[in-house]
Enzyme design. Sequence first.
Site, PDB file in Angstrom:
ATOM      1  N   PHE A 129       0.844  -1.192   0.000  1.00  9.44           N
ATOM      2  CA  PHE A 129       0.000   0.000   0.000  1.00  9.44           C
ATOM      3  C   PHE A 129       0.885   1.250   0.000  1.00  9.44           C
ATOM      4  O   PHE A 129       1.864   1.331   0.743  1.00  9.44           O
ATOM      5  CB  PHE A 129      -0.898   0.029   1.234  1.00  9.44           C
ATOM      6  N   PRO A 130       0.551   2.254  -0.810  1.00  8.88           N
ATOM      7  CA  PRO A 130       1.366   3.472  -0.908  1.00  8.88           C
ATOM      8  C   PRO A 130       1.078   4.420   0.255  1.00  8.88           C
ATOM      9  O   PRO A 130       0.590   5.535   0.067  1.00  8.88           O
ATOM     10  CB  PRO A 130       0.935   4.064  -2.253  1.00  8.88           C
ATOM     11  N   LYS A 131       1.401   3.974   1.464  1.00  8.53           N
ATOM     12  CA  LYS A 131       1.037   4.721   2.666  1.00  8.53           C
ATOM     13  C   LYS A 131       2.178   5.628   3.127  1.00  8.53           C
ATOM     14  O   LYS A 131       3.339   5.250   3.085  1.00  8.53           O
ATOM     15  CB  LYS A 131       0.665   3.751   3.791  1.00  8.53           C
ATOM     16  N   ARG A 132       1.772   6.817   3.581  1.00 11.11           N
ATOM     17  CA  ARG A 132       2.702   7.771   4.173  1.00 11.11           C
ATOM     18  C   ARG A 132       2.048   8.389   5.397  1.00 11.11           C
ATOM     19  O   ARG A 132       0.830   8.301   5.586  1.00 11.11           O
ATOM     20  CB  ARG A 132       3.048   8.879   3.173  1.00 11.11           C
TER      21      ARG A 132
END
Length: 267
Positions: A129-132
């Site tokens: 997941f492209p989580k920040r």
Amino acid sequence: MRSLTGESPVVAGAASRTDKFLQYPVMPTLRPAYPRGPWHYKDMHQLVVTYESTAEAVRAVVPAPLQPADGNRVTIEWRRMSEVSGFGPYTEVGHSVACTFEGKPAIYVFQAFLDSESPTLAGREILGFPKRYGEPDLKTVREVLTGTLNYGGVQVALATMPYRAVDLSDRLAEIEQELQTTQLVLKLLPDVDNHTPKVAQLIRVGIYNVRLKGAWGGPAELFTVPHVGCPVAALPVVRVLEGRQHLWDMTLSDGQVVHDYLETERP
């Protein structure tokens, strides 16, 4: 001196110590950054705003072999995770595009912002997941459900809609099926040289045990601000199509590699 197996006790001891550390789910071993799944989500409150963006902006974030669906439909959603096994409560904003994969409907999640480290790391490292880190919030202000996203103290997104204005109880089965639409993410990890790709995979996310407890509709508004650190405005709002609120449970577990870019490039 050798053991009955013919293996040096020193070597055997070293192997057993290595095996012990390999049983940990992730670094650091003194206190792993996140627990093993599956993770059970209970009473998740969700504000979903679906809008039309521009064809150019949508194409810029969708990787092959995915194809943008008709209508340039983009969804931004706030989720207040009230109770999550292993993680505790946290809030998340997800940004996704309606696509097709192998001719079937799919949702491609291209960025997400969370206010908790553990689920951010787990989502990135396991499933891709492209989580920040961000500063999302979802709350009711008088009669309005309000979702905000700040980055470094600067507000970059604001979504509003009347709180539970239009009851959609007659559509629960239909909406529950929508929530189980195939979700895809792009997992990218570099090798230790910091340049060569080590992992480049399109991942299908496993969502199970979906139970929709309530759904509501109504008019919605969405405002975004350009920001280089949190580019939600990179997919501009042409017009808002729909606003919804959900209360539901689910289980997030495994993923499946549906396309390996590095294998495709190998001769």
